[in-house]
Design a protein around this motif. Structure first.
Motif, PDB file in Angstrom:
ATOM      1  N   GLU A  49       0.401  -1.263  -0.319  1.00  0.00           N
ATOM      2  CA  GLU A  49       0.559   0.201  -0.366  1.00  0.00           C
ATOM      3  C   GLU A  49       0.993   1.305   0.294  1.00  0.00           C
ATOM      4  O   GLU A  49       1.677   1.194   0.633  1.00  0.00           O
ATOM      5  CB  GLU A  49      -1.056  -0.125   1.379  1.00  0.00           C
ATOM      6  CG  GLU A  49      -2.033  -1.260   0.956  1.00  0.00           C
ATOM      7  CD  GLU A  49      -2.433  -1.311   2.362  1.00  0.00           C
ATOM      8  OE1 GLU A  49      -2.976  -0.067   2.693  1.00  0.00           O
ATOM      9  OE2 GLU A  49      -2.982  -1.788   2.896  1.00  0.00           O
ATOM     10  N   GLU A  50       0.497   2.180  -0.672  1.00  0.00           N
ATOM     11  CA  GLU A  50       0.673   3.497  -0.757  1.00  0.00           C
ATOM     12  C   GLU A  50       1.203   3.735   0.326  1.00  0.00           C
ATOM     13  O   GLU A  50      -0.071   4.247   1.221  1.00  0.00           O
ATOM     14  CB  GLU A  50       0.578   4.249  -1.708  1.00  0.00           C
ATOM     15  CG  GLU A  50       1.386   5.495  -1.775  1.00  0.00           C
ATOM     16  CD  GLU A  50       1.305   5.848  -3.059  1.00  0.00           C
ATOM     17  OE1 GLU A  50       1.166   7.245  -3.221  1.00  0.00           O
ATOM     18  OE2 GLU A  50       0.843   5.055  -4.519  1.00  0.00           O
ATOM     19  N   ILE A  51       1.883   4.993   1.748  1.00  0.00           N
ATOM     20  CA  ILE A  51       2.081   5.584   2.749  1.00  0.00           C
ATOM     21  C   ILE A  51       0.667   6.565   2.626  1.00  0.00           C
ATOM     22  O   ILE A  51       1.232   7.532   1.570  1.00  0.00           O
ATOM     23  CB  ILE A  51       2.993   5.920   3.034  1.00  0.00           C
ATOM     24  CG1 ILE A  51       3.402   4.704   3.761  1.00  0.00           C
ATOM     25  CG2 ILE A  51       3.216   6.511   4.664  1.00  0.00           C
ATOM     26  CD1 ILE A  51       4.824   4.502   3.816  1.00  0.00           C
ATOM     27  N   GLU A  52      -0.462   6.332   3.407  1.00  0.00           N
ATOM     28  CA  GLU A  52      -1.561   7.951   3.347  1.00  0.00           C
ATOM     29  C   GLU A  52      -0.612   8.749   4.476  1.00  0.00           C
ATOM     30  O   GLU A  52      -0.833   8.500   5.206  1.00  0.00           O
ATOM     31  CB  GLU A  52      -2.308   7.453   3.648  1.00  0.00           C
ATOM     32  CG  GLU A  52      -3.552   8.651   3.620  1.00  0.00           C
ATOM     33  CD  GLU A  52      -4.937   8.052   4.028  1.00  0.00           C
ATOM     34  OE1 GLU A  52      -5.887   9.074   3.880  1.00  0.00           O
ATOM     35  OE2 GLU A  52      -5.362   6.996   4.189  1.00  0.00           O
ATOM     36  N   ILE A  53      -0.184   9.798   3.345  1.00  0.00           N
ATOM     37  CA  ILE A  53       0.493  10.815   4.119  1.00  0.00           C
ATOM     38  C   ILE A  53      -0.505  12.086   4.859  1.00  0.00           C
ATOM     39  O   ILE A  53      -1.719  12.772   3.855  1.00  0.00           O
ATOM     40  CB  ILE A  53       1.525  11.460   3.576  1.00  0.00           C
ATOM     41  CG1 ILE A  53       2.649  10.722   3.493  1.00  0.00           C
ATOM     42  CG2 ILE A  53       2.003  12.978   3.531  1.00  0.00           C
ATOM     43  CD1 ILE A  53       3.766  11.236   2.075  1.00  0.00           C
ATOM     44  N   HIS A  54      -0.939  12.848   6.117  1.00  0.00           N
ATOM     45  CA  HIS A  54      -1.555  13.634   6.447  1.00  0.00           C
ATOM     46  C   HIS A  54      -1.119  14.612   6.601  1.00  0.00           C
ATOM     47  O   HIS A  54       0.324  14.981   6.584  1.00  0.00           O
ATOM     48  CB  HIS A  54      -2.004  12.885   7.553  1.00  0.00           C
ATOM     49  CG  HIS A  54      -2.755  11.628   8.060  1.00  0.00           C
ATOM     50  ND1 HIS A  54      -3.443  11.511   7.443  1.00  0.00           N
ATOM     51  CD2 HIS A  54      -2.233  10.382   7.837  1.00  0.00           C
ATOM     52  CE1 HIS A  54      -5.021  10.413   7.307  1.00  0.00           C
ATOM     53  NE2 HIS A  54      -3.635   9.218   7.607  1.00  0.00           N
ATOM     54  N   ALA A  55      -1.349  16.022   6.671  1.00  0.00           N
ATOM     55  CA  ALA A  55      -0.951  17.583   6.582  1.00  0.00           C
ATOM     56  C   ALA A  55      -2.224  17.824   7.889  1.00  0.00           C
ATOM     57  O   ALA A  55      -3.529  17.965   7.512  1.00  0.00           O
ATOM     58  CB  ALA A  55      -1.090  18.168   5.522  1.00  0.00           C
ATOM     59  N   SER A  56      -1.757  18.874   8.352  1.00  0.00           N
ATOM     60  CA  SER A  56      -2.596  19.860   9.817  1.00  0.00           C
ATOM     61  C   SER A  56      -1.765  20.770   9.715  1.00  0.00           C
ATOM     62  O   SER A  56      -0.313  20.926   9.777  1.00  0.00           O
ATOM     63  CB  SER A  56      -2.813  19.021  10.957  1.00  0.00           C
ATOM     64  OG  SER A  56      -3.418  18.141  10.814  1.00  0.00           O
ATOM     65  N   ALA A  57      -2.192  21.802  10.071  1.00  0.00           N
ATOM     66  CA  ALA A  57      -1.779  22.823  10.429  1.00  0.00           C
ATOM     67  C   ALA A  57      -2.034  23.211  11.492  1.00  0.00           C
ATOM     68  O   ALA A  57      -2.603  22.493  12.497  1.00  0.00           O
ATOM     69  CB  ALA A  57      -2.166  23.897   9.957  1.00  0.00           C
ATOM     70  N   PHE A  58      -0.340  23.828  12.700  1.00  0.00           N
ATOM     71  CA  PHE A  58      -0.663  23.723  13.557  1.00  0.00           C
ATOM     72  C   PHE A  58      -0.082  25.095  14.554  1.00  0.00           C
ATOM     73  O   PHE A  58       1.040  25.573  13.486  1.00  0.00           O
ATOM     74  CB  PHE A  58       0.047  22.539  14.981  1.00  0.00           C
ATOM     75  CG  PHE A  58       1.794  22.643  14.462  1.00  0.00           C
ATOM     76  CD1 PHE A  58       2.526  23.050  15.622  1.00  0.00           C
ATOM     77  CD2 PHE A  58       2.613  22.229  13.306  1.00  0.00           C
ATOM     78  CE1 PHE A  58       4.097  22.865  15.251  1.00  0.00           C
ATOM     79  CE2 PHE A  58       4.120  22.459  13.112  1.00  0.00           C
ATOM     80  CZ  PHE A  58       4.808  22.934  14.253  1.00  0.00           C
ATOM     81  N   VAL A  59      -0.880  25.095  15.136  1.00  0.00           N
ATOM     82  CA  VAL A  59      -0.412  26.692  16.196  1.00  0.00           C
ATOM     83  C   VAL A  59       0.034  26.053  17.751  1.00  0.00           C
ATOM     84  O   VAL A  59      -0.577  25.698  18.314  1.00  0.00           O
ATOM     85  CB  VAL A  59      -1.370  27.584  16.789  1.00  0.00           C
ATOM     86  CG1 VAL A  59      -0.540  28.383  17.401  1.00  0.00           C
ATOM     87  CG2 VAL A  59      -1.952  28.026  14.983  1.00  0.00           C
ATOM     88  N   PRO A  60       1.995  26.049  17.587  1.00  0.00           N
ATOM     89  CA  PRO A  60       2.911  26.175  18.422  1.00  0.00           C
ATOM     90  C   PRO A  60       1.906  26.864  19.742  1.00  0.00           C
ATOM     91  O   PRO A  60       1.781  27.861  20.191  1.00  0.00           O
ATOM     92  CB  PRO A  60       4.233  26.137  18.811  1.00  0.00           C
ATOM     93  CG  PRO A  60       4.298  26.646  16.679  1.00  0.00           C
ATOM     94  CD  PRO A  60       2.729  27.189  16.652  1.00  0.00           C
TER      95      PRO A  60
END
Length: 95
Positions: A49-60
């Motif tokens: 399976e191709e790795i599903e890459i997730h993305a999020s914004a974050f505020v430190p």
């Protein structure tokens, strides 16, 4: 067990905690946010399976803890993330 800098715990839509490995993070002056790209740990063990890459914004947070992950809401942000990801993957290939 210590979680290194490279692991984050993400709560999925069903409310389950999922340990993820951070691929990379970057800051965008354009949007005034930081972004994190990550994938579920264990996903790279299955080669089919191709790795599903997730993305999020974050505020430190001010004490520089993980901060809060937020969904990415605009197409412009997704375009930027895709561009950064492609650059990152190309650099990985060259090594």
């Amino acid at each position: 067990m210590q979680h290194g800098e490279n692991n984050i715990t993400v709560i999925d839509e069903e409310g389950n905690e999922q340990l993820c490995e951070v691929l990379f993070t970057f800051d965008s002056d354009e949007f005034g946010k930081s972004y994190v790209l990550y994938y579920p740990i264990g996903a790279d063990e299955n080669d089919d399976e191709e790795i599903e890459i997730h993305a999020s914004a974050f505020v430190p947070t001010e004490d520089n803890n993980d901060g809060e992950l937020m969904p990415i809401e605009t197409d412009e942000e997704w375009d930027l993330i895709e561009e950064m990801l492609n650059t990152f993957l190309e650099e990985q290939d060259e090594e």
